[in-house]
Design a protein around this motif. Structure first.
Motif, PDB file in Angstrom:
ATOM      1  N   SER A  29       0.822  -1.209   0.000  1.00  0.00           N
ATOM      2  CA  SER A  29       0.000   0.000   0.000  1.00  0.00           C
ATOM      3  C   SER A  29       0.861   1.266   0.000  1.00  0.00           C
ATOM      4  O   SER A  29       0.491   2.269  -0.618  1.00  0.00           O
ATOM      5  CB  SER A  29      -0.950   0.007   1.189  1.00  0.00           C
ATOM      6  N   ASP A  30       2.013   1.233   0.665  1.00  0.00           N
ATOM      7  CA  ASP A  30       2.919   2.385   0.663  1.00  0.00           C
ATOM      8  C   ASP A  30       3.437   2.666  -0.741  1.00  0.00           C
ATOM      9  O   ASP A  30       3.461   3.808  -1.191  1.00  0.00           O
ATOM     10  CB  ASP A  30       4.127   2.139   1.582  1.00  0.00           C
TER      11      ASP A  30
ATOM     12  N   GLN B 132       0.674   3.962  -3.027  1.00  0.00           N
ATOM     13  CA  GLN B 132       0.370   5.360  -2.750  1.00  0.00           C
ATOM     14  C   GLN B 132       1.408   6.275  -3.404  1.00  0.00           C
ATOM     15  O   GLN B 132       1.061   7.325  -3.946  1.00  0.00           O
ATOM     16  CB  GLN B 132       0.328   5.594  -1.243  1.00  0.00           C
TER      17      GLN B 132
END
Length: 144
Positions: free
Chosen positions: A56-57, A60
């Motif tokens: 997810s990092d 993003q």
């Protein structure tokens, strides 16, 4: 000398560090293209490999969903973002095993693994031997 044991590993590390510096020059904006976004994410993963990354990092950073990033990244680089990160960590660990005097536990922590067991499992999966066995076999090659 190019005949030294580990010469290829040293060259690989130098090239990796050079690529990281190139990728650092990228600035993430909404107007950059797909390849630039992927290169930026790749550069950040390689530069900050010790960080506790989540998919997810990385997604993003690129401005994509996790599934979209995974598909695009694999298509562009031939591997997933998390596998790329694991390979970077293992490569760094190999260098520390060869040229450092840290314990295997310290090396695991230094390259971003929170668990010595996971580090050893991933190392053995990729290299075919445990970190300690890798260090011993390379030491024997240096000093026959």
């Amino acid at each position: 000398s190019y005949c030294e044991v580990g010469y290829e590993d040293k060259c690989s590390l130098i090239l990796s560090e050079m690529m990281i510096e190139i990728f650092r020059s990228y600035k993430k904006t909404s107007s950059i293209g797909r390849e630039s976004r992927l290169d930026f994410v790749h550069g950040e993963l390689m530069k900050d490999y010790k960080r506790d990354w989540r998919l997810s990092d990385a997604a993003q950073l690129a401005g994509y969903s996790e599934s979209r990033l995974s598909a695009l990244y694999k298509s562009y680089f031939g591997t997933s973002p998390m596998n790329d990160l694991l390979n970077r960590r293992i490569d760094q660990a190999k260098l520390l095993l060869l040229y450092g005097n840290m314990s295997v536990n310290e090396i695991a922590e230094a390259v971003g693994f929170s668990s010595i067991f996971y580090f050893s499992k991933q190392f053995k999966r990729r290299e075919g031997v445990s970190p300690s066995e890798y260090r011993q076999s390379k030491a024997k090659q240096k000093n026959p």
